[in-house]
Design an enzyme around this catalytic site. Sequence first.
Site, PDB file in Angstrom:
ATOM      1  N   HIS A 174      37.370  52.621  54.336  1.00 31.44           N
ATOM      2  CA  HIS A 174      36.335  52.593  55.785  1.00 31.44           C
ATOM      3  C   HIS A 174      36.889  51.640  56.802  1.00 31.44           C
ATOM      4  O   HIS A 174      36.305  50.572  56.987  1.00 31.44           O
ATOM      5  CB  HIS A 174      35.112  52.159  55.361  1.00 31.44           C
ATOM      6  CG  HIS A 174      34.269  53.432  54.842  1.00 31.44           C
ATOM      7  ND1 HIS A 174      33.185  53.356  53.680  1.00 31.44           N
ATOM      8  CD2 HIS A 174      34.462  54.712  54.750  1.00 31.44           C
ATOM      9  CE1 HIS A 174      32.601  54.206  53.624  1.00 31.44           C
ATOM     10  NE2 HIS A 174      33.390  55.336  54.045  1.00 31.44           N
TER      11      HIS A 174
ATOM     12  N   GLU B 222      31.123  56.015  47.194  1.00 31.20           N
ATOM     13  CA  GLU B 222      31.308  55.207  45.679  1.00 31.20           C
ATOM     14  C   GLU B 222      30.181  55.348  45.072  1.00 31.20           C
ATOM     15  O   GLU B 222      30.258  55.791  43.732  1.00 31.20           O
ATOM     16  CB  GLU B 222      31.491  53.781  46.063  1.00 31.20           C
ATOM     17  CG  GLU B 222      31.591  53.205  44.787  1.00 31.20           C
ATOM     18  CD  GLU B 222      31.388  51.641  44.775  1.00 31.20           C
ATOM     19  OE1 GLU B 222      31.009  51.137  43.743  1.00 31.20           O
ATOM     20  OE2 GLU B 222      31.838  50.924  45.696  1.00 31.20           O
TER      21      GLU B 222
ATOM     22  N   CYS C 139      32.393  43.946  42.237  1.00 27.84           N
ATOM     23  CA  CYS C 139      33.505  43.327  42.113  1.00 27.84           C
ATOM     24  C   CYS C 139      33.310  41.778  42.536  1.00 27.84           C
ATOM     25  O   CYS C 139      33.063  41.310  43.557  1.00 27.84           O
ATOM     26  CB  CYS C 139      34.424  44.182  43.236  1.00 27.84           C
ATOM     27  SG  CYS C 139      36.004  43.671  43.707  1.00 27.84           S
TER      28      CYS C 139
ATOM     29  N   SER D  68      31.951  50.726  56.567  1.00 26.09           N
ATOM     30  CA  SER D  68      32.109  49.795  55.380  1.00 26.09           C
ATOM     31  C   SER D  68      30.852  49.074  54.919  1.00 26.09           C
ATOM     32  O   SER D  68      30.244  48.103  55.478  1.00 26.09           O
ATOM     33  CB  SER D  68      33.186  48.737  55.758  1.00 26.09           C
ATOM     34  OG  SER D  68      33.390  47.832  54.784  1.00 26.09           O
TER      35      SER D  68
ATOM     36  N   SER E 178      38.237  46.198  53.534  1.00 25.50           N
ATOM     37  CA  SER E 178      39.211  47.196  53.999  1.00 25.50           C
ATOM     38  C   SER E 178      40.016  46.860  54.950  1.00 25.50           C
ATOM     39  O   SER E 178      40.645  47.463  55.993  1.00 25.50           O
ATOM     40  CB  SER E 178      38.284  48.261  54.146  1.00 25.50           C
ATOM     41  OG  SER E 178      37.751  48.918  53.093  1.00 25.50           O
TER      42      SER E 178
END
Length: 281
Positions: free
Chosen positions: A42, A126, A189, A217, A261
């Site tokens: 993104h 996702e 993450c 994003s 990103s």
Amino acid sequence: MPKILVADEAGACYGVNRALQMVRDATRDARGPIHTLGPLIHNPSVVGELESRGVGVVASAADAPGGTLVLRTHGVTPEEEDAARASHDEVLDATCPFVIRAHNAAERLAREGYQVLILGEEGHPEVEGTLGHAPQALIVGGPEDLEGVRLARRVGLVVQTTQSRSRLRALVGALIGRVDELRVVDTICEATTLRQASAAKLAAQADAMVVVGGRMSANTRRLVQICEASCPRTHHIEGASELEAPWFDGAELIGVTAGASTPQSQIDEVVERIGELVGEG
């Protein structure tokens, strides 16, 4: 002249750098056309740069059969992957390893008989990919989405990799007492957690904050929310050209952070442009 500081943890994560390297290598080696299944990441600037190298974007595998197809970092459903492998000469899987971990966790929980909940943003690529591995799962954005939901005795929870742990804790707190067994697989993450903590620390000191990253994003939007909580003068941009000098009037410390990103080169461009704007003032 104000001081400009970049958050200790900011910008492209391992999964993004891995995907970009994979695609750039492919442009040197591929014999036919290369496409990504959906935007690789993104970040419109990066997607544009890849297009300039001949890497196109398709919405489905059927749109450009043959050649090389790259599965985006956010992952895809098993059905999408099967379609890609059936229609293309080569398929490169650029799915972030941490996203694959979430896919596997959701699939395992469903197989073991848990009612699966996915903490995440409905419609996000996702989350849709994870849902493909546990089709009966429920997507919840937080405790507020549990109202009126009939929960099973055994519930398993997985998390969109870019969610915050505070959001996860709130949902777990709302589930405790409503189910007999709760199994939580924390699939957030670690890079996300580090970036959020670093952004919060810098925003608490800064007079103005700039968050660099794509507007689509999820992790970048979350950084914006975190920064706004302690620094109202927070501005979300996709590139240096969007910066405006009045944003920094009277600021002694300007903070900069960036989503997972965002390549380092874009961060450097933003810092350089801020320096020019405040220097001109």
